[in-house]
Design an enzyme around this catalytic site. Structure first.
Site, mmCIF file in Angstrom:
data_model
loop_
_atom_site.group_PDB
_atom_site.id
_atom_site.type_symbol
_atom_site.label_atom_id
_atom_site.label_comp_id
_atom_site.label_asym_id
_atom_site.label_seq_id
_atom_site.Cartn_x
_atom_site.Cartn_y
_atom_site.Cartn_z
ATOM 1 C CD GLU A 292 -3.367 -0.369 1.938
ATOM 2 O OE1 GLU A 292 -2.960 0.077 3.320
ATOM 3 O OE2 GLU A 292 -4.412 -0.666 1.635
ATOM 4 C CG HIS A 313 8.346 -28.996 -0.213
ATOM 5 N ND1 HIS A 313 9.052 -30.606 -0.256
ATOM 6 C CD2 HIS A 313 9.125 -28.732 0.748
ATOM 7 C CE1 HIS A 313 10.014 -30.637 0.626
ATOM 8 N NE2 HIS A 313 10.099 -29.425 1.198
ATOM 9 C CE LYS A 427 -11.979 1.344 1.248
ATOM 10 N NZ LYS A 427 -11.640 2.373 1.976
HETATM 11 O O1 PA5 Z 1 -3.204 1.412 5.854
HETATM 12 C C1 PA5 Z 1 -4.226 1.571 5.704
HETATM 13 O O2 PA5 Z 1 -4.391 2.850 6.000
HETATM 14 C C2 PA5 Z 1 -5.332 0.753 5.182
HETATM 15 O O3 PA5 Z 1 -5.042 -0.559 5.189
HETATM 16 C C3 PA5 Z 1 -6.488 0.931 6.504
HETATM 17 O O4 PA5 Z 1 -6.045 0.545 7.655
HETATM 18 C C4 PA5 Z 1 -7.822 -0.110 6.177
HETATM 19 O O5 PA5 Z 1 -8.319 0.231 5.152
HETATM 20 C C5 PA5 Z 1 -8.802 0.056 7.288
HETATM 21 O O6 PA5 Z 1 -9.028 1.269 7.369
HETATM 22 P P1 PA5 Z 1 -9.864 1.502 8.697
HETATM 23 O O7 PA5 Z 1 -8.998 1.590 9.864
HETATM 24 O O8 PA5 Z 1 -10.074 3.249 8.458
HETATM 25 O O9 PA5 Z 1 -11.174 0.724 9.033
#
Ligand code: PA5
Length: 443
Positions: A292, A313, A427
């Site tokens: 990310e 494996h 989303k």
């Molecule tokens: O790193 C990030 O920002 C994302 O992976 C969030 O942690 C994830 O989308 C969950 O978001 P939230 O804590 O707002 O529910």
């Protein structure tokens, strides 16, 4: 830095020279300054940078008190969250716990079973979870920074109803803990209205950098790990990596620099392979952090994970002889919690007597060395990160090490390592297809 974390880079020498690494030093120095002075991209999300050393004993105590209450009053604890609000806690709990912790009798475990929800959209998963919770004393911790993420919101709505039916609203209220943004979001408002015990995710810490905030610390403490020790390990790494940007002293930056040079040479996949089952979720946490943070603007090393030796494996064939666009990072623990030796057998029918008297750790170490050499000869440069042991201290160092390394790595690629604009695309489509108000209609 206390020597609990070591980076071995011998097996990249035929791909990346020390001169090339040294050549990156001025840029690393500049980016280090950007990080430390808050001048770089995404600087509004640098709260994690000095968070460990700013965490006060009172803050830890508050978390530990709630964790103690949960451990004494529950035999099942459900942590509800996704992405950065899920993976860090699960990584630490899996790292520090008995491999079959949930199957142990409660007296041996010393705390509740730890279960997770909100990380998928599966009625079977939630249905099965409710089956397991039916006869247990349950506590919930719903974790969401935005407070609006669909997966955990659905799970929480259903689990909240289950709790209210099981306990009635007053007792349910005592058993629900909320971790969310201090200022905004639907979950913050709900927590206030319902009077739930609330923990804060600092506004300037993004989800995947939040394992050392209450997001991770509360479930990890409920899991029985010493969060004070874990934060101490992170403080150690924070101090060292913020004081030194030299690539021969700062191993987080050295790791980031080497992977960047490998990337420039066409090694676009990093396979992080754990040589201990306790590290399996730690590498998943790393995968999210790296993926990310770096994968944007057409850039980014694809972060893949494996568990060795099991995946030797399966994936092992591909790694040894497949497309040469890959490098590996091995993550290992030098000393297991329990030592076990291979016994002598009078008949030696399985032909294993040549190993008699040797420990499983020694055999696993040879598997690592043999794999590193074989994959190097097959054209796969590799590095190794070795943790001294499975202590919370070593894990705290590792968490911070990767956060620092991935932040620098994103800067080296010229991207903002602290946002995730791409995640919104699925989303928005999902919301439109579900006719969520404000997202358009239909197909
Ligand atoms: O790193 C990030 O920002 C994302 O992976 C969030 O942690 C994830 O989308 C969950 O978001 P939230 O804590 O707002 O529910």
């Amino acid at each position: 830095m206390t020597e609990t974390l070591k980076l071995h880079t011998e097996n990249i020498k035929s791909f990346v020279t020390e001169e090339e690494i040294a050549h990156l030093q001025p840029e690393v120095d500049r980016l280090h300054q950007d990080l430390e002075s808050g001048q770089g991209k995404g600087a509004e999300f640098l709260g994690w940078l000095h968070l460990p050393s700013q965490t006060t004993p009172d803050q830890l105590k508050e978390i530990q008190q709630s964790a103690k209450w949960i451990r004494e009053n529950c035999d099942a604890f459900v942590s509800i969250g996704i992405g950065g609000s899920y993976l860090g806690a699960k990584a630490a709990i899996d790292f520090g716990s008995h491999a079959f912790s949930n199957q142990l009798p409660p007296s041996a475990r010393g705390g509740p079973e730890i279960l997770f929800a909100g990380q998928n959209i599966s009625s079977d998963y939630l249905h099965n979870l409710l089956d397991v919770l039916e006869d247990k004393k349950v506590c919930l911790n719903v974790i969401s920074k935005s407070g609006t993420t669909t997966e955990p919101a659905i799970a929480f709505r259903l689990l909240k109803q289950f709790m209210e039916k099981k306990y009635g609203p007053d007792e349910a209220r005592k058993r629900i803990f909320v971790t969310t943004d201090p200022e905004k979001g639907a979950l913050k408002q709900l927590a206030e209205e319902e009077g739930y015990r609330r923990f804060i995710i600092p506004g300037d810490v993004g989800g995947r950098y939040s394992v050392l905030t209450p997001v991770g610390l509360l479930p990890i403490a409920v899991g029985g790990l010493d969060i004070g020790e874990m934060v101490a390990g992170a403080v150690d790494c924070e101090k060292h990596t913020s004081q030194h940007s030299a690539l021969d002293q700062n191993s987080a930056y050295r790791y980031a620099a080497i992977r960047n040079l490998l990337y420039q040479k066409g090694k676009t996949i990093e396979l992080m392979a754990a040589f201990h089952p306790a590290l399996q979720t730690v590498v998943e946490w790393w995968r999210q952090l790296a993926g990310e943070s770096e994968g944007k603007g057409g850039q980014g090393i694809f972060p893949a994970t494996a568990e060795y030796t099991v995946d030797l494996h399966s994936l092992g064939q591909w790694v040894q002889e497949g497309n040469r666009i890959i490098f590996e990072t091995f993550l290992r623990v030098a000393a297991s919690d329990h030592s076990m030796k291979i016994s002598e057998s009078p008949e030696d029918r399985d032909g294993l007597n040549y190993l008699a008297g040797r420990s499983l750790d020694e055999v696993n170490e040879k598997a690592w060395q043999g794999t590193a050499q074989a994959h190097l000869e097959g054209g796969v440069p590799n590095m190794t990160l070795t943790l001294q042991d499975r202590s919370p201290y070593a894990l705290g160092q590792l968490f911070y090490f990767f956060q620092r390394a991935v932040a620098l790595s994103g800067y080296l690629m010229g991207v903002n390592p602290f946002d995730q604009p791409g995640v919104e695309f699925y989303k928005n489509n999902m919301f439109r297809l579900l006719n969520k108000p404000g997202f358009g209609k239909g197909k």
